[in-house]
Every structure is written in C-alpha cells, then in structure tokens.
Design a protein around this motif. Structure first.
Motif, PDB file in Angstrom:
ATOM      1  N   ALA B  87       0.847  -1.198   0.000  1.00 58.65           N
ATOM      2  CA  ALA B  87       0.000   0.000   0.000  1.00 58.65           C
ATOM      3  C   ALA B  87       0.884   1.250   0.000  1.00 58.65           C
ATOM      4  O   ALA B  87       0.841   2.063  -0.896  1.00 58.65           O
ATOM      5  N   ASN B  88       1.740   1.388   1.041  1.00 60.88           N
ATOM      6  CA  ASN B  88       2.524   2.624   1.141  1.00 60.88           C
ATOM      7  C   ASN B  88       3.987   2.285   1.317  1.00 60.88           C
ATOM      8  O   ASN B  88       4.318   1.392   2.087  1.00 60.88           O
ATOM      9  N   VAL B  89       4.836   3.003   0.612  1.00 61.16           N
ATOM     10  CA  VAL B  89       6.287   2.894   0.834  1.00 61.16           C
ATOM     11  C   VAL B  89       6.779   4.307   1.113  1.00 61.16           C
ATOM     12  O   VAL B  89       6.559   5.213   0.305  1.00 61.16           O
ATOM     13  N   ALA B  90       7.396   4.510   2.272  1.00 59.19           N
ATOM     14  CA  ALA B  90       7.884   5.862   2.611  1.00 59.19           C
ATOM     15  C   ALA B  90       9.330   5.754   3.063  1.00 59.19           C
ATOM     16  O   ALA B  90       9.640   4.982   3.962  1.00 59.19           O
ATOM     17  N   THR B  91      10.201   6.492   2.394  1.00 56.13           N
ATOM     18  CA  THR B  91      11.599   6.518   2.852  1.00 56.13           C
ATOM     19  C   THR B  91      12.031   7.978   2.906  1.00 56.13           C
ATOM     20  O   THR B  91      11.614   8.784   2.068  1.00 56.13           O
ATOM     21  N   ILE B  92      12.859   8.282   3.881  1.00 56.14           N
ATOM     22  CA  ILE B  92      13.361   9.658   3.971  1.00 56.14           C
ATOM     23  C   ILE B  92      14.485   9.841   2.976  1.00 56.14           C
ATOM     24  O   ILE B  92      14.514  10.752   2.181  1.00 56.14           O
ATOM     25  N   GLY B  93      15.430   8.903   2.965  1.00 58.11           N
ATOM     26  CA  GLY B  93      16.562   9.142   2.079  1.00 58.11           C
ATOM     27  C   GLY B  93      17.042   7.858   1.460  1.00 58.11           C
ATOM     28  O   GLY B  93      17.049   6.806   2.115  1.00 58.11           O
TER      29      GLY B  93
END
Lengths: 58, 127
Positions: B87-93
C-alpha cells in the motif's frame, strides 16, 4: 535440495524505511541472485571505549 | 528465464535520492552498486585543508570477498496470484549508491567500503 513454492499473492500494508544507504537495496519484487559485501575499518581509538560484551553466554 | 511477478505499489514517498542512488520502477536485470566512503570525526569539528583525504588506502584496494555460492537449489514456483501489493512505501533518504527497486531484480551485487577516522584533540600533536 528440492523446493516447491506456491505464491498465493503478497499484500503488505506500509513499508517505512528512514534511510537506505551505503549500497543497500530495498526490493519490492522477485529476485534470483543477490550478493552484498561490506568492509569497514575503524580507528584504534574505537576499541578503547570498552570491550565488546558477548550477547549470550553460550 | 525467471518468471516474474508484478509489484503494485499504491503510494511511494521518497524525500531524497542522492549520491548516485537509483529509484527504479520496473524490472531490472542486473544491478551493481559500489560505495567507497571516508568518515572523519574530529573532536573540534573545524575541517581544513590538511583534513583532505584520498582513497589510496589498502581497504579500498582489497578485492571483494563475495560470499561463496551455495549448492544449487532446484525450485519449482507456481503462481496462483502474480501480484505483490504494497500500500505505502515511505523513505526519507536513499543515499550512497543505494537502490530502491519496485519490480523484480534478477541479479544484484552491492559493495560498500567505509574507512573511519577519529581525530582526538591533542592525541597526535605533531610539531
């Protein structure tokens, strides 16, 4: 070794990674062969901060 | 050839993709990642010309010891559902020669080498 895989679908909710760095891979998908290697070299002072405590008394 | 599934990602958020990193959407056949880094930590964090470093250290010259290939595994895969849904993939860097791959990656080789320096004040007072 003989391996039989039945894929009935893969559903993941959320993936959150703060930082993917120094030759790392975040893979969402199939893979056949993945080889990762890493070297690091710490200065001598790094060892004066105390010995490395064994995690478990085996 | 490897039978591939489809990766279905609804939301992908990445704040920054830097330092020769790749955000790849779609299938990749072959990926080689290499990273060489020198980390200098000083007690008095003022960096000058003399703190300049070069990469000619033995650590960077040694050849890579890839893990030994294990015995062949005979694998039969049956795909009843060909989707990998996230559903969601979130990475800062994504930094320092890294790879964020949505989709299949057949062969991947990644290597990272970091040399650390810790310069304590007064410890190495050269004249």
């Amino acid at each position: 070794m003989y391996m039989e895989v039945h894929n009935w679908g893969l559903n993941i909710g959320n993936v959150r990674a703060d930082n993917i760095s120094s030759s790392s891979i975040l893979l969402i998908g199939d893979n056949e062969e993945l080889l990762l290697s890493s070297y690091f070299d710490t200065p001598p002072e790094a060892f004066t901060l105390g010995n490395i405590v064994p995690l478990a008394l085996t | 050839m490897m039978d591939k599934r489809t990766a279905v990602v609804d939301n992908l958020f990445t704040n920054s993709v830097s330092n020769s990193s790749v955000l790849s959407i779609g299938d990749t056949n072959y990926a080689t990642l290499k990273f060489k880094g020198i980390a200098v930590q000083k007690q008095v964090p003022t960096f000058s010309q003399e703190d300049e470093e070069t990469f000619d250290y033995p650590l960077f010259k040694r050849d890579t010891n890839w893990p030994a290939p294990t015995m062949g595994v005979r694998k039969i895969t049956t795909y009843h559902n060909r989707n990998i849904c996230v559903a969601n993939v979130a990475t800062i860097g994504v930094s320092a020669s890294s790879l964020l791959q949505i989709g299949s990656l057949t062969k991947g080789y990644a290597e990272a080498r970091v040399k650390h320096f810790r310069k304590l004040k007064g410890a190495y007072e050269t004249s």
